[in-house]
Motif scaffolding. Structure first.
Motif, PDB file in Angstrom:
ATOM      1  N   TYR A   1      -2.995  41.204  38.050  1.00 44.61           N
ATOM      2  CA  TYR A   1      -1.426  41.179  37.872  1.00 44.61           C
ATOM      3  C   TYR A   1      -0.723  40.235  37.077  1.00 44.61           C
ATOM      4  O   TYR A   1      -1.240  39.114  36.958  1.00 44.61           O
ATOM      5  N   THR A   2       0.337  40.431  36.721  1.00 44.08           N
ATOM      6  CA  THR A   2       1.190  39.565  36.084  1.00 44.08           C
ATOM      7  C   THR A   2       1.634  38.325  37.009  1.00 44.08           C
ATOM      8  O   THR A   2       2.158  38.972  38.139  1.00 44.08           O
ATOM      9  N   LYS A   3       1.906  37.184  36.548  1.00 49.50           N
ATOM     10  CA  LYS A   3       2.091  36.306  37.581  1.00 49.50           C
ATOM     11  C   LYS A   3       3.830  36.541  37.808  1.00 49.50           C
ATOM     12  O   LYS A   3       3.976  36.205  39.152  1.00 49.50           O
ATOM     13  N   SER A   4       4.709  36.957  37.008  1.00 52.42           N
ATOM     14  CA  SER A   4       6.010  37.098  37.780  1.00 52.42           C
ATOM     15  C   SER A   4       5.961  38.116  38.552  1.00 52.42           C
ATOM     16  O   SER A   4       6.962  38.132  39.741  1.00 52.42           O
ATOM     17  N   SER A   5       5.223  39.343  38.435  1.00 51.57           N
ATOM     18  CA  SER A   5       5.292  40.372  39.620  1.00 51.57           C
ATOM     19  C   SER A   5       4.751  40.028  40.880  1.00 51.57           C
ATOM     20  O   SER A   5       5.345  40.240  41.849  1.00 51.57           O
ATOM     21  N   ILE A   6       4.000  39.141  40.921  1.00 47.71           N
ATOM     22  CA  ILE A   6       3.361  38.554  42.056  1.00 47.71           C
ATOM     23  C   ILE A   6       4.238  37.935  43.004  1.00 47.71           C
ATOM     24  O   ILE A   6       4.668  37.803  44.116  1.00 47.71           O
ATOM     25  N   GLU A   7       5.060  36.943  42.080  1.00 46.04           N
ATOM     26  CA  GLU A   7       6.097  35.987  42.580  1.00 46.04           C
ATOM     27  C   GLU A   7       7.163  36.851  43.130  1.00 46.04           C
ATOM     28  O   GLU A   7       7.866  36.318  44.162  1.00 46.04           O
ATOM     29  N   ARG A   8       7.453  38.078  42.522  1.00 51.23           N
ATOM     30  CA  ARG A   8       8.600  38.921  43.063  1.00 51.23           C
ATOM     31  C   ARG A   8       7.896  39.794  44.191  1.00 51.23           C
ATOM     32  O   ARG A   8       8.695  40.339  44.933  1.00 51.23           O
ATOM     33  N   GLY A   9       6.551  39.809  44.529  1.00 48.30           N
ATOM     34  CA  GLY A   9       6.058  40.465  45.636  1.00 48.30           C
ATOM     35  C   GLY A   9       6.104  41.992  45.209  1.00 48.30           C
ATOM     36  O   GLY A   9       5.912  42.691  46.171  1.00 48.30           O
ATOM     37  N   LYS A  10       5.868  42.270  43.937  1.00 48.09           N
ATOM     38  CA  LYS A  10       5.701  43.574  43.387  1.00 48.09           C
ATOM     39  C   LYS A  10       4.723  43.582  42.506  1.00 48.09           C
ATOM     40  O   LYS A  10       5.138  43.638  41.205  1.00 48.09           O
ATOM     41  N   PRO A  11       3.511  43.725  42.861  1.00 48.16           N
ATOM     42  CA  PRO A  11       2.272  43.246  41.951  1.00 48.16           C
ATOM     43  C   PRO A  11       2.378  44.490  40.785  1.00 48.16           C
ATOM     44  O   PRO A  11       2.348  45.710  41.042  1.00 48.16           O
ATOM     45  N   GLU A  12       2.262  43.962  39.517  1.00 44.15           N
ATOM     46  CA  GLU A  12       2.197  45.024  38.266  1.00 44.15           C
ATOM     47  C   GLU A  12       0.857  44.585  37.543  1.00 44.15           C
ATOM     48  O   GLU A  12       0.426  43.428  37.337  1.00 44.15           O
ATOM     49  N   THR A  13       0.088  45.774  37.187  1.00 44.99           N
ATOM     50  CA  THR A  13      -1.014  45.615  36.620  1.00 44.99           C
ATOM     51  C   THR A  13      -1.214  45.257  35.209  1.00 44.99           C
ATOM     52  O   THR A  13      -0.289  46.155  34.424  1.00 44.99           O
ATOM     53  N   ILE A  14      -1.656  44.458  34.670  1.00 45.00           N
ATOM     54  CA  ILE A  14      -2.026  44.230  33.133  1.00 45.00           C
ATOM     55  C   ILE A  14      -2.819  45.229  32.718  1.00 45.00           C
ATOM     56  O   ILE A  14      -3.913  45.126  33.057  1.00 45.00           O
ATOM     57  N   GLU A  15      -2.506  46.156  31.956  1.00 44.61           N
ATOM     58  CA  GLU A  15      -3.540  47.229  31.616  1.00 44.61           C
ATOM     59  C   GLU A  15      -4.451  47.099  30.622  1.00 44.61           C
ATOM     60  O   GLU A  15      -5.632  47.378  30.729  1.00 44.61           O
ATOM     61  N   THR A  16      -4.061  46.249  29.688  1.00 47.30           N
ATOM     62  CA  THR A  16      -5.062  45.937  28.312  1.00 47.30           C
ATOM     63  C   THR A  16      -4.892  44.446  27.906  1.00 47.30           C
ATOM     64  O   THR A  16      -3.816  44.020  27.927  1.00 47.30           O
ATOM     65  N   VAL A  17      -6.164  43.959  27.937  1.00 47.51           N
ATOM     66  CA  VAL A  17      -6.061  42.479  27.295  1.00 47.51           C
ATOM     67  C   VAL A  17      -7.049  42.533  26.304  1.00 47.51           C
ATOM     68  O   VAL A  17      -8.058  43.075  25.952  1.00 47.51           O
ATOM     69  N   THR A  18      -6.428  41.709  25.200  1.00 47.63           N
ATOM     70  CA  THR A  18      -7.179  41.103  24.095  1.00 47.63           C
ATOM     71  C   THR A  18      -7.127  39.598  23.831  1.00 47.63           C
ATOM     72  O   THR A  18      -8.116  38.952  23.382  1.00 47.63           O
ATOM     73  N   ASP A  19      -6.034  38.887  24.385  1.00 48.35           N
ATOM     74  CA  ASP A  19      -5.976  37.610  24.013  1.00 48.35           C
ATOM     75  C   ASP A  19      -6.025  36.633  25.578  1.00 48.35           C
ATOM     76  O   ASP A  19      -5.427  36.928  26.467  1.00 48.35           O
ATOM     77  N   PHE A  20      -7.144  36.214  25.668  1.00 44.93           N
ATOM     78  CA  PHE A  20      -7.376  35.507  26.629  1.00 44.93           C
ATOM     79  C   PHE A  20      -6.612  34.202  27.092  1.00 44.93           C
ATOM     80  O   PHE A  20      -6.358  33.942  28.313  1.00 44.93           O
ATOM     81  N   GLU A  21      -5.843  33.549  26.042  1.00 48.21           N
ATOM     82  CA  GLU A  21      -5.240  32.266  26.369  1.00 48.21           C
ATOM     83  C   GLU A  21      -3.750  33.100  27.105  1.00 48.21           C
ATOM     84  O   GLU A  21      -3.485  32.181  28.188  1.00 48.21           O
ATOM     85  N   GLN A  22      -3.481  34.235  26.548  1.00 48.87           N
ATOM     86  CA  GLN A  22      -2.073  34.738  27.234  1.00 48.87           C
ATOM     87  C   GLN A  22      -2.554  35.121  28.544  1.00 48.87           C
ATOM     88  O   GLN A  22      -1.732  35.238  29.692  1.00 48.87           O
ATOM     89  N   LEU A  23      -3.811  35.651  28.912  1.00 50.73           N
ATOM     90  CA  LEU A  23      -4.384  36.299  30.416  1.00 50.73           C
ATOM     91  C   LEU A  23      -4.404  35.088  31.121  1.00 50.73           C
ATOM     92  O   LEU A  23      -3.915  35.046  32.263  1.00 50.73           O
ATOM     93  N   ASN A  24      -5.151  33.837  30.734  1.00 56.49           N
ATOM     94  CA  ASN A  24      -5.288  32.729  31.736  1.00 56.49           C
ATOM     95  C   ASN A  24      -3.722  32.257  32.220  1.00 56.49           C
ATOM     96  O   ASN A  24      -3.801  31.688  33.111  1.00 56.49           O
ATOM     97  N   ALA A  25      -2.907  32.361  31.405  1.00 55.76           N
ATOM     98  CA  ALA A  25      -1.599  31.991  31.702  1.00 55.76           C
ATOM     99  C   ALA A  25      -0.843  32.614  32.863  1.00 55.76           C
ATOM    100  O   ALA A  25      -0.095  32.250  33.528  1.00 55.76           O
ATOM    101  N   GLU A  26      -1.580  34.059  32.933  1.00 55.75           N
ATOM    102  CA  GLU A  26      -0.894  34.912  33.970  1.00 55.75           C
ATOM    103  C   GLU A  26      -1.683  34.828  35.294  1.00 55.75           C
ATOM    104  O   GLU A  26      -1.208  35.279  36.417  1.00 55.75           O
ATOM    105  N   VAL A  27      -2.840  34.264  35.304  1.00 57.57           N
ATOM    106  CA  VAL A  27      -3.890  34.426  36.565  1.00 57.57           C
ATOM    107  C   VAL A  27      -3.448  33.184  37.543  1.00 57.57           C
ATOM    108  O   VAL A  27      -3.172  32.026  37.317  1.00 57.57           O
ATOM    109  N   MET A  28      -3.122  33.727  38.735  1.00 57.08           N
ATOM    110  CA  MET A  28      -2.832  32.904  39.943  1.00 57.08           C
ATOM    111  C   MET A  28      -4.125  32.707  40.441  1.00 57.08           C
ATOM    112  O   MET A  28      -5.114  33.236  40.485  1.00 57.08           O
TER     113      MET A  28
END
Length: 254
Positions: A174-201
């Motif tokens: 899930y995106t970090k911002s969506s978890i903080e809002r209490g409405k989890p949204e799935t990241i559907e496709t990933v190619t960039d791990f640096e960007q992904l690590n920034a999202e992981v709680m």
């Protein structure tokens, strides 16, 4: 004859217990049913946690400090029960299964790597589904670190599978911002791990020892081997079939 797609399925303790204190035979039936439906086009290798969770259903080993060797003893008690449950249920669906216990050190030696590869290839080529767990009695990495995520990734890379599936208790990452809002949204496709690590709680599962960070690290291993990784919700019925048919949200790491 068309070559079958080789899939490595990693199933964690939270998925196998359906977030309860007991192994769910219904979840293992769900896995067996899906494999049976896909066996004409896919071949499966399973990396399964759950030995300690099974043991806790049968025994209570007293320990004030929950020492590592007590968990190792629980794993020793639970592993035969875990594989028996798999074999009983898989047999009902016409599936053959086998047990393989591996340690991370096995992947560091060329002879061991070759032996793993040859043995598992023989099993798969003869329609057996290898069910792999870490040899917890002598090795401690799965207990201490990653709930078999890393073991699954190393095995997937060694066997050059077509797809690595990590079954967890969320609809992917899930995106970090969506978890903080209490409405989890799935990241559907990933190619960039640096960007992904920034999202992981940073969080860990109740029965497992990994959490989402260990799954990201596992996916980095398989990406280097040019293997696609799917992180999906194994608590749902037909989770593999539904992901293949794009009926559910999940994270695809390419």
């Amino acid at each position: 004859m068309q070559k079958k797609k080789r899939i490595l399925l990693k199933v964690g303790s939270n998925t196998l217990t359906k977030e309860t204190d007991n192994i769910s035979r219904g979840k293992i039936e769900d896995i067996a049913s899906q494999i049976a439906q896909l066996q004409d086009t896919c071949e499966f290798i399973i990396v399964s946690s759950g030995a300690i969770a099974v043991a806790k259903q049968f025994v209570k080993l007293e320990s004030q400090r929950k020492e590592l060797f007590v968990k190792q003893a629980l794993a020793s008690i639970g592993q035969p029960h875990l594989i028996r449950i798999y074999q009983e249920i898989f047999r009902e669906y016409g599936l053959l299964s086998s047990q393989c216990l591996l340690s991370y050190s096995d992947f560091e030696k060329e002879d061991s790597r070759t032996n793993i590869m040859n043995t598992i290839n023989v099993l798969v080529n003869n329609s057996y589904i290898p069910i792999i767990n870490e040899n917890d009695t002598v090795a401690t990495d799965e207990i201490k670190f990653g709930d078999n995520d890393k073991l699954g990734a190393l095995t997937a890379s060694l066997l050059d599978v077509d797809l690595f599936i990590i079954a967890t208790n969320t609809n992917g990452i899930y995106t970090k911002s969506s978890i903080e809002r209490g409405k989890p949204e799935t990241i559907e496709t990933v190619t960039d791990f640096e960007q992904l690590n920034a999202e992981v709680m940073s969080s860990k599962s109740s029965h497992g020892s990994g959490g989402m960070q260990s799954k990201i690290e596992a996916a980095e291993v398989t990406q280097k081997a040019n293997i696609e990784t799917w992180i999906l919700n194994g608590l749902e019925d037909n989770f593999i079939l539904n992901a293949i048919e794009n009926k559910v949200p999940f994270t695809k790491i390419t």
